[in-house]
Motif scaffolding. Sequence first.
Motif, mmCIF file in Angstrom:
data_model
loop_
_atom_site.group_PDB
_atom_site.id
_atom_site.type_symbol
_atom_site.label_atom_id
_atom_site.label_comp_id
_atom_site.label_asym_id
_atom_site.label_seq_id
_atom_site.Cartn_x
_atom_site.Cartn_y
_atom_site.Cartn_z
ATOM 1 N N GLU A 57 0.813 -1.212 0.000
ATOM 2 C CA GLU A 57 0.000 0.000 0.000
ATOM 3 C C GLU A 57 0.850 1.267 0.000
ATOM 4 O OE1 GLU A 57 -2.517 -0.302 3.373
ATOM 5 O OE2 GLU A 57 -3.405 -2.212 2.776
ATOM 6 N N MET A 58 2.160 1.123 0.048
ATOM 7 C CA MET A 58 3.058 2.278 0.113
ATOM 8 C C MET A 58 3.668 2.509 -1.265
ATOM 9 S SD MET A 58 4.769 1.365 3.827
ATOM 10 C CE MET A 58 5.527 2.982 4.049
ATOM 11 N N LYS A 59 3.284 3.587 -1.914
ATOM 12 C CA LYS A 59 3.628 3.827 -3.316
ATOM 13 C C LYS A 59 5.116 4.082 -3.532
ATOM 14 C CE LYS A 59 -0.928 5.744 -4.401
ATOM 15 N NZ LYS A 59 -1.665 6.950 -4.889
ATOM 16 N N ASP A 60 5.777 4.734 -2.593
ATOM 17 C CA ASP A 60 7.158 5.166 -2.803
ATOM 18 C C ASP A 60 8.192 4.172 -2.278
ATOM 19 O OD1 ASP A 60 6.217 7.496 -3.966
ATOM 20 O OD2 ASP A 60 6.093 8.528 -2.036
ATOM 21 N N VAL A 61 7.763 2.956 -1.986
ATOM 22 C CA VAL A 61 8.672 1.938 -1.451
ATOM 23 C C VAL A 61 8.801 0.806 -2.457
ATOM 24 C CG1 VAL A 61 8.986 0.214 0.361
ATOM 25 C CG2 VAL A 61 8.142 2.497 0.949
ATOM 26 N N ARG A 62 10.032 0.408 -2.748
ATOM 27 C CA ARG A 62 10.265 -0.727 -3.647
ATOM 28 C C ARG A 62 10.540 -1.973 -2.830
ATOM 29 N NH1 ARG A 62 14.103 -0.167 -8.667
ATOM 30 N NH2 ARG A 62 13.282 -2.290 -8.787
ATOM 31 N N HIS A 63 9.778 -3.032 -3.089
ATOM 32 C CA HIS A 63 9.938 -4.280 -2.343
ATOM 33 C C HIS A 63 10.763 -5.274 -3.143
ATOM 34 C CE1 HIS A 63 8.648 -8.358 -0.939
ATOM 35 N NE2 HIS A 63 9.036 -7.787 0.183
ATOM 36 N N LEU A 64 11.742 -5.885 -2.459
ATOM 37 C CA LEU A 64 12.574 -6.925 -3.059
ATOM 38 C C LEU A 64 12.360 -8.211 -2.275
ATOM 39 C CD1 LEU A 64 15.907 -4.869 -3.288
ATOM 40 C CD2 LEU A 64 14.100 -5.048 -5.014
ATOM 41 N N PRO A 65 11.845 -9.269 -2.892
ATOM 42 C CA PRO A 65 11.637 -10.529 -2.172
ATOM 43 C C PRO A 65 12.973 -11.086 -1.674
ATOM 44 C CG PRO A 65 10.465 -10.528 -4.262
ATOM 45 C CD PRO A 65 11.374 -9.346 -4.287
ATOM 46 N N LEU A 66 13.031 -11.438 -0.400
ATOM 47 C CA LEU A 66 14.282 -11.940 0.167
ATOM 48 C C LEU A 66 14.001 -12.783 1.402
ATOM 49 C CD1 LEU A 66 17.436 -11.881 0.239
ATOM 50 C CD2 LEU A 66 17.215 -9.953 1.824
ATOM 51 N N ASP A 67 14.599 -13.967 1.436
ATOM 52 C CA ASP A 67 14.630 -14.806 2.626
ATOM 53 C C ASP A 67 16.082 -14.857 3.087
ATOM 54 O OD1 ASP A 67 14.682 -16.758 4.579
ATOM 55 O OD2 ASP A 67 13.548 -18.234 3.416
ATOM 56 N N VAL A 68 16.379 -14.267 4.253
ATOM 57 C CA VAL A 68 17.778 -14.149 4.676
ATOM 58 C C VAL A 68 18.395 -15.490 5.023
ATOM 59 C CG1 VAL A 68 17.467 -11.779 5.482
ATOM 60 C CG2 VAL A 68 17.171 -13.685 7.107
ATOM 61 N N THR A 69 17.579 -16.539 5.136
ATOM 62 C CA THR A 69 18.113 -17.873 5.417
ATOM 63 C C THR A 69 18.242 -18.727 4.159
ATOM 64 O OG1 THR A 69 15.933 -18.868 5.852
ATOM 65 C CG2 THR A 69 17.044 -17.799 7.710
ATOM 66 N N ALA A 70 17.925 -18.158 3.004
ATOM 67 C CA ALA A 70 17.970 -18.936 1.754
ATOM 68 C C ALA A 70 19.412 -19.199 1.329
ATOM 69 C CB ALA A 70 17.220 -18.204 0.647
ATOM 70 N N GLU A 71 19.573 -20.128 0.417
ATOM 71 C CA GLU A 71 20.901 -20.513 -0.064
ATOM 72 C C GLU A 71 21.615 -19.359 -0.752
ATOM 73 O OE1 GLU A 71 22.687 -23.602 -0.374
ATOM 74 O OE2 GLU A 71 21.383 -24.504 1.121
ATOM 75 N N SER A 72 20.863 -18.554 -1.505
ATOM 76 C CA SER A 72 21.477 -17.441 -2.223
ATOM 77 C C SER A 72 20.707 -16.163 -1.942
ATOM 78 C CB SER A 72 21.501 -17.711 -3.729
ATOM 79 O OG SER A 72 20.192 -17.869 -4.219
ATOM 80 N N ILE A 73 21.419 -15.036 -2.022
ATOM 81 C CA ILE A 73 20.822 -13.723 -1.775
ATOM 82 C C ILE A 73 20.843 -12.946 -3.090
ATOM 83 C CG2 ILE A 73 21.249 -11.514 -0.648
ATOM 84 C CD1 ILE A 73 21.045 -12.857 1.785
ATOM 85 N N ASP A 74 19.681 -12.523 -3.546
ATOM 86 C CA ASP A 74 19.564 -11.782 -4.802
ATOM 87 C C ASP A 74 19.102 -10.361 -4.498
ATOM 88 O OD1 ASP A 74 19.160 -10.771 -7.286
ATOM 89 O OD2 ASP A 74 17.545 -12.128 -7.853
ATOM 90 N N LEU A 75 20.034 -9.420 -4.564
ATOM 91 C CA LEU A 75 19.716 -8.007 -4.370
ATOM 92 C C LEU A 75 20.200 -7.196 -5.579
ATOM 93 C CD1 LEU A 75 20.631 -7.698 -0.592
ATOM 94 C CD2 LEU A 75 18.338 -7.613 -1.579
ATOM 95 N N ASP A 76 20.096 -7.788 -6.750
ATOM 96 C CA ASP A 76 20.611 -7.171 -7.966
ATOM 97 C C ASP A 76 19.816 -5.945 -8.398
ATOM 98 O OD1 ASP A 76 22.557 -9.094 -8.076
ATOM 99 O OD2 ASP A 76 21.492 -10.370 -9.505
ATOM 100 N N ASP A 77 18.599 -5.771 -7.861
ATOM 101 C CA ASP A 77 17.762 -4.647 -8.282
ATOM 102 C C ASP A 77 18.045 -3.368 -7.502
ATOM 103 O OD1 ASP A 77 16.509 -6.126 -10.232
ATOM 104 O OD2 ASP A 77 14.868 -6.756 -8.923
ATOM 105 N N LEU A 78 19.044 -3.389 -6.644
ATOM 106 C CA LEU A 78 19.399 -2.178 -5.906
ATOM 107 C C LEU A 78 20.155 -1.207 -6.810
ATOM 108 C CD1 LEU A 78 20.598 -3.733 -2.527
ATOM 109 C CD2 LEU A 78 18.529 -2.361 -2.894
ATOM 110 N N PRO A 79 20.127 0.081 -6.501
ATOM 111 C CA PRO A 79 20.876 1.060 -7.309
ATOM 112 C C PRO A 79 22.385 0.894 -7.146
ATOM 113 C CG PRO A 79 19.944 2.103 -5.366
ATOM 114 C CD PRO A 79 19.379 0.719 -5.405
#
Length: 237
Positions: free
Chosen positions: A42-64
């Motif tokens: 519901e927050m228009k100015d926030v970008r959400h990135l799906p992430l499970d910090v316990t997962a095998e790999s971390i994908d944060l490639d969409d960050l600036p």
Amino acid sequence: MEEKNLLIVGGSSGIGLELVRFLAGQPCNTYVASRDAGPLSEMKDVRHLPLDVTAESIDLDDLPEQLHGIAYCPGTIVLKPFQRLSVEDFMQDYRINLLGAVRVIQACLKQLKKSSSGASIVLFSTVAVQTGMAFHASVASAKGAVEGLTRSLAAEFAPRIRVNAIAPSLTDTPLAQALLSSDAKRKASADRHPLRRIGSAEEMARLAAHLLSDDAAWMTGQILHLDGGMGALRVFR
């Protein structure tokens, strides 16, 4: 906060969510990494990135390309007598509280180093690290490691990246719901603190926002005890 790119990990609930709400009123770009978007949708100015910090790999490639700050907010409250704690209980606390933070910071280090005005990392510990508390062996061990990580990285990353941690006492969040599930429990918890109340997620969020901002530009390697006096005072009434 103007034009800062900030990543809030675990920002869909509790302290993290309150931090995101606070930042929504600031002139910054807020990215939130969490398993579910929850109220963030519901927050228009926030970008959400799906992430499970316990997962095998971390994908944060969409960050600036430049990142000015990270607040790592995931946590656990596993309170059991020591003899009932399994090795897996300890490992899960370490995975979420310590190793998740390690992996996120490693994944974002290049972006943090590119920040032209310096960057800030905010981690979360607990009052139970420096104040021995029964039934806290697992979470206090994991958060003690977080405090060690905070000071080590603050030394290693200076002067380009500041690293600080907040060590709260019991805070009114969904994570603490079982400990605050009745008026009697809430009163007993409040009365254990010299200030006779429990902390709020908003208070923790405001301190985290301060540490992310340029107002805290000369602070690093610190563990800030926002705990109602629990860690430092003994009040006799």
